[in-house]
Motif scaffolding. Structure first.
Motif, PDB file in Angstrom:
ATOM      1  N   THR A 151     -18.791  96.878 -98.497  1.00  0.00           N
ATOM      2  CA  THR A 151     -17.414  97.340 -98.400  1.00  0.00           C
ATOM      3  C   THR A 151     -17.007  98.013 -99.700  1.00  0.00           C
ATOM      4  O   THR A 151     -17.615  97.812-100.755  1.00  0.00           O
ATOM      5  CB  THR A 151     -16.479  96.163 -98.117  1.00  0.00           C
ATOM      6  N   MET A 152     -15.966  98.820 -99.608  1.00  0.00           N
ATOM      7  CA  MET A 152     -15.530  99.537-100.800  1.00  0.00           C
ATOM      8  C   MET A 152     -15.014  98.570-101.865  1.00  0.00           C
ATOM      9  O   MET A 152     -15.015  98.885-103.054  1.00  0.00           O
ATOM     10  CB  MET A 152     -14.426 100.522-100.430  1.00  0.00           C
ATOM     11  N   ALA A 153     -14.566  97.446-101.445  1.00  0.00           N
ATOM     12  CA  ALA A 153     -14.076  96.471-102.411  1.00  0.00           C
ATOM     13  C   ALA A 153     -15.204  95.950-103.286  1.00  0.00           C
ATOM     14  O   ALA A 153     -14.984  95.521-104.419  1.00  0.00           O
ATOM     15  CB  ALA A 153     -13.412  95.315-101.674  1.00  0.00           C
ATOM     16  N   ARG A 154     -16.416  96.018-102.734  1.00  0.00           N
ATOM     17  CA  ARG A 154     -17.563  95.533-103.492  1.00  0.00           C
ATOM     18  C   ARG A 154     -18.426  96.675-103.994  1.00  0.00           C
ATOM     19  O   ARG A 154     -19.591  96.481-104.342  1.00  0.00           O
ATOM     20  CB  ARG A 154     -18.417  94.612-102.608  1.00  0.00           C
ATOM     21  N   ALA A 155     -17.855  97.852-104.029  1.00  0.00           N
ATOM     22  CA  ALA A 155     -18.647  99.028-104.409  1.00  0.00           C
ATOM     23  C   ALA A 155     -19.183  98.911-105.824  1.00  0.00           C
ATOM     24  O   ALA A 155     -20.255  99.403-106.137  1.00  0.00           O
ATOM     25  CB  ALA A 155     -17.804 100.281-104.270  1.00  0.00           C
ATOM     26  N   ASN A 156     -18.442  98.261-106.671  1.00  0.00           N
ATOM     27  CA  ASN A 156     -18.839  98.197-108.078  1.00  0.00           C
ATOM     28  C   ASN A 156     -19.548  96.895-108.432  1.00  0.00           C
ATOM     29  O   ASN A 156     -19.774  96.621-109.596  1.00  0.00           O
ATOM     30  CB  ASN A 156     -17.603  98.370-108.965  1.00  0.00           C
TER      31      ASN A 156
END
Ligand SMILES: [Zn+2]
Length: 73
Positions: free
Chosen positions: A20-25
Motif C-alpha cells: 500500500t502507499m502508506a507503506r511505500a517508504n
C-alpha cells in the motif's frame, strides 16, 4: 495496489513489491536477504505516463511551403 521497484545494493538485484502507499517508504529486503536496498522510481499507473511508442511529429502542411506559394514553379 501499486507496485514498487527496489534495487539491492548488495547484489544489484532488482525486485518488485506490492504494498500500500502508506507503506511505500518502508524498508524492503532483497529476495536474497540483503537489507541494503533502495527504492526506484517506477512507472505506477498514473495519468500522463507515456510508455514507449514512436512520437508522431507534426507534419507541416501548406502555409509557407516552397511549393505552396508559387516560388518554385
Ligand atoms: Zn541482494
Amino acid at each position: 495496489m501499486p507496485r514498487y521497484d527496489f534495487r539491492c545494493r548488495s547484489c544489484g538485484a532488482t525486485f518488485e513489491l506490492r504494498r500500500t502507499m502508506a507503506r511505500a517508504n518502508d524498508p524492503a529486503v532483497c529476495p536474497d536477504g540483503h537489507p541494503d536496498t533502495v527504492k526506484l522510481l517506477s512507472t505506477v499507473a498514473v495519468t500522463g505516463a507515456a510508455s514507449g511508442g514512436a512520437a508522431t511529429a507534426p507534419a507541416p502542411s501548406g502555409g509557407g511551403g516552397c511549393c505552396g506559394g508559387g516560388c518554385c514553379g
